[in-house]
Scaffold this active site. Structure first.
Site, PDB file in Angstrom:
ATOM      1  N   PRO A 100       1.173  -1.037   0.167  1.00 19.96           N
ATOM      2  CA  PRO A 100      -0.010  -0.099   0.344  1.00 19.96           C
ATOM      3  C   PRO A 100       0.815   1.049   0.160  1.00 19.96           C
ATOM      4  O   PRO A 100       2.072   1.168   0.988  1.00 19.96           O
ATOM      5  CB  PRO A 100      -0.508  -0.166   1.140  1.00 19.96           C
ATOM      6  CG  PRO A 100      -0.377  -1.048   1.893  1.00 19.96           C
ATOM      7  CD  PRO A 100       0.579  -2.028   1.484  1.00 19.96           C
ATOM      8  N   TYR A 106      -1.226   3.847  13.282  1.00 21.38           N
ATOM      9  CA  TYR A 106      -2.625   4.876  12.941  1.00 21.38           C
ATOM     10  C   TYR A 106      -3.664   4.756  13.678  1.00 21.38           C
ATOM     11  O   TYR A 106      -3.189   3.971  15.208  1.00 21.38           O
ATOM     12  CB  TYR A 106      -2.490   4.635  11.314  1.00 21.38           C
ATOM     13  CG  TYR A 106      -2.182   5.960  10.083  1.00 21.38           C
ATOM     14  CD1 TYR A 106      -1.830   6.838  10.769  1.00 21.38           C
ATOM     15  CD2 TYR A 106      -0.905   5.092   9.697  1.00 21.38           C
ATOM     16  CE1 TYR A 106      -1.308   7.314   9.823  1.00 21.38           C
ATOM     17  CE2 TYR A 106      -0.151   5.611   8.966  1.00 21.38           C
ATOM     18  CZ  TYR A 106      -0.104   6.593   8.870  1.00 21.38           C
ATOM     19  OH  TYR A 106       0.291   7.745   8.390  1.00 21.38           O
TER      20      TYR A 106
HETATM   21  C1  LIG Z   1       5.045   7.139  -0.089  1.00 27.82           C
HETATM   22  C2  LIG Z   1       5.146   6.034   0.429  1.00 27.82           C
HETATM   23  C3  LIG Z   1       3.444   5.812   0.939  1.00 27.82           C
HETATM   24  C4  LIG Z   1       3.036   4.756   2.099  1.00 27.82           C
HETATM   25  N1  LIG Z   1       2.115   4.270   1.706  1.00 27.82           N
HETATM   26  C5  LIG Z   1       1.593   3.498   3.238  1.00 27.82           C
HETATM   27  C6  LIG Z   1       0.120   3.237   3.415  1.00 27.82           C
HETATM   28  O1  LIG Z   1      -0.871   4.004   2.762  1.00 27.82           O
HETATM   29  N2  LIG Z   1      -0.150   2.417   3.297  1.00 27.82           N
HETATM   30  C7  LIG Z   1       0.708   1.329   4.504  1.00 27.82           C
HETATM   31  O2  LIG Z   1       0.606   0.682   5.336  1.00 27.82           O
HETATM   32  N3  LIG Z   1       1.756   1.763   4.536  1.00 27.82           N
HETATM   33  C8  LIG Z   1       2.262   2.769   3.178  1.00 27.82           C
HETATM   34  N4  LIG Z   1       3.953   2.519   3.212  1.00 27.82           N
HETATM   35  C9  LIG Z   1       4.652   2.017   3.666  1.00 27.82           C
HETATM   36  C10 LIG Z   1       5.215   0.700   2.811  1.00 27.82           C
HETATM   37  O3  LIG Z   1       3.452  -0.243   2.020  1.00 27.82           O
HETATM   38  C11 LIG Z   1       6.095  -0.077   2.666  1.00 27.82           C
HETATM   39  O4  LIG Z   1       6.293  -0.843   3.811  1.00 27.82           O
HETATM   40  C12 LIG Z   1       7.274   0.729   2.848  1.00 27.82           C
HETATM   41  O5  LIG Z   1       7.407   1.557   1.432  1.00 27.82           O
HETATM   42  C13 LIG Z   1       8.692  -0.286   2.484  1.00 27.82           C
HETATM   43  O6  LIG Z   1       8.291  -1.581   1.539  1.00 27.82           O
HETATM   44  P1  LIG Z   1       9.670  -0.489   0.325  1.00 27.82           P
HETATM   45  O7  LIG Z   1      10.730  -0.936   0.684  1.00 27.82           O
HETATM   46  O8  LIG Z   1       9.115  -1.669  -0.574  1.00 27.82           O
HETATM   47  O9  LIG Z   1       9.330   0.720  -0.336  1.00 27.82           O
HETATM   48  C14 LIG Z   1       4.155   3.649   2.319  1.00 27.82           C
HETATM   49  C15 LIG Z   1       6.094   3.412   2.373  1.00 27.82           C
HETATM   50  C16 LIG Z   1       5.688   5.096   1.175  1.00 27.82           C
HETATM   51  C17 LIG Z   1       6.984   5.002   0.206  1.00 27.82           C
END
Ligand SMILES: Cc1cc2nc3c(=O)[nH]c(=O)nc-3n(C[C@H](O)[C@H](O)[C@H](O)COP(=O)(O)O)c2cc1C
Length: 346
Positions: free
Chosen positions: A25, A178
């Site tokens: 997400p 949250y």
């Molecule tokens: C721009 C951005 C928006 C995010 N929005 C959400 C979100 O809406 N809900 C959520 O549970 N995590 C959110 N996250 C966390 C990501 O789901 C994920 O856990 C995090 O980016 C780590 O994974 P990655 O290293 O593959 O990016 C967000 C992260 C980023 C960078």
């Protein structure tokens, strides 16, 4: 090297994923001013339909859940119709998509809705809304028993709305500091009633929401994201582990579609959990677990081989590479993510 990512995976008898790569997400703040997904949002998700499962950006269950500008909702008929276009487009490309259901609790700001900010306790989070620094976080109102009952109903209604909008299921956002997470951590929950003080009581709101949603749409379609390691909008407390020690076996009994870790970097270790959030959850929860947090396809595939979790969620690389799955499959170079990419939906 990453072949295990391209195996099918049955979440349960009704949902089988075509591969083990989930789109995490990712809040993009690109809904219109009625918090309806636009055509650009439809196209953005459709481009990523070859993920085993897309989990949408966090989507608010009702107006006072909003903490950031232009985050989509799932509580008006126009929002449901907007999401129907997204799910149709993803299904047309044989993808699967879950909606992430969100209430920001004390991270909400009345600028967006006008009214009380609700949270477990009247304890403000420090700071202000990102990129809207004049909007300083307020001391929330501690939710009454009636407020809590209504919140649980509104989560269940949003889940039913998601199914009406054509989603294959929902992920409850119980992570990242949250509302639901605020009940699960001592720094934000200092209630003295049946929603506070003891692990059982502090888990009650999360389980009430899970049970109400399961009742409404079924456990096969219900997933949850949790952050046993507090790392965002919250301070951890050594006593938090007791809460998750109670919660995880309770969740296991519910036979959810999956449990998903909420973290930015899975290498992060928490003293009070005795290691990473994923290693702690793996040791205390025996059903499908989704790992996430600064993995590449290679390191994620390796973690699955080592049985650290079952499915891999990818976040930022999916923002930079709409064709992430195809690129990994064909061993092509990936575009590196940068925060500047957040201003546009590619
Ligand atoms: C721009 C951005 C928006 C995010 N929005 C959400 C979100 O809406 N809900 C959520 O549970 N995590 C959110 N996250 C966390 C990501 O789901 C994920 O856990 C995090 O980016 C780590 O994974 P990655 O290293 O593959 O990016 C967000 C992260 C980023 C960078």
């Amino acid at each position: 090297m990453t072949t295990n990512l391209f195996q099918e995976y049955a979440l349960n008898d009704s949902i089988t994923l075509k591969n083990k790569i989930l789109m995490a997400p990712l809040t993009r703040c690109m809904a219109d001013d009625e918090l309806i997904p636009t055509q650009a949002v439809v196209d953005y998700y459709a481009r990523r339909a070859d993920a085993g499962l897309i989990i949408t950006e966090a989507t608010i269950i009702r107006p006072d859940g909003q903490g950031y500008p232009n985050t989509p909702g799932l509580y008006t008929s126009a929002q449901i119709e907007g999401w129907q276009k997204v799910t149709d487009a993803v299904h047309a490309k044989e993808g699967k998509i879950f909606a992430q259901l969100w209430h920001t609790g004390r991270v909400a700001h009345p600028h967006f809705f006008g009214g009380d900010v609700l949270a477990p306790s009247a304890l403000a989070v420090e700071g202000s809304v990102p990129r809207m620094r004049e909007l300083v976080y307020q001391v929330p109102k501690a939710a009454t028993q009636d407020d809590i009952k209504q919140l649980v109903k509104d989560y269940a209604q949003a889940a039913a709305n998601a199914v009406d909008a054509g989603f294959d299921g929902i992920e409850i956002h119980g992570a990242n500091g949250y509302l639901i997470d605020q009940f699960l951590h001592h720094a934000s929950n200092q209630r003295a009633d049946n929603y506070g003080e003891t692990p059982e009581n502090m888990s009650r709101f999360a389980l009430d929401v899970v049970d109400a949603i399961i009742n409404r749409i079924g456990n096969d379609k219900t997933a949850l994201r949790v952050s046993p390691g507090a790392y965002f909008n919250l301070e951890g407390d050594i006593k938090d582990k007791d809460v998750f020690d109670y919660l995880l076996p309770e969740l296991e009994k519910r036979n959810l579609a999956f449990l998903h870790i909420g973290i930015f970097d899975d290498a992060m270790e928490f003293d009070y959990l005795g290691g990473s959030a994923s290693s702690y959850v793996r040791a205390n929860y025996n059903n499908t677990l989704v790992g996430v947090g600064s993995f590449s396809a290679e390191t994620g595939s390796q973690a699955i081989t080592e049985d650290k979790f079952d499915l891999l969620a990818i976040g930022r690389p999916f923002i930079a590479n709409p064709d992430y799955v195809e690129k990994v499959k064909t061993n092509s170079d990936l575009v590196t993510y940068s925060d500047e990419m957040l201003t546009e939906l590619i």
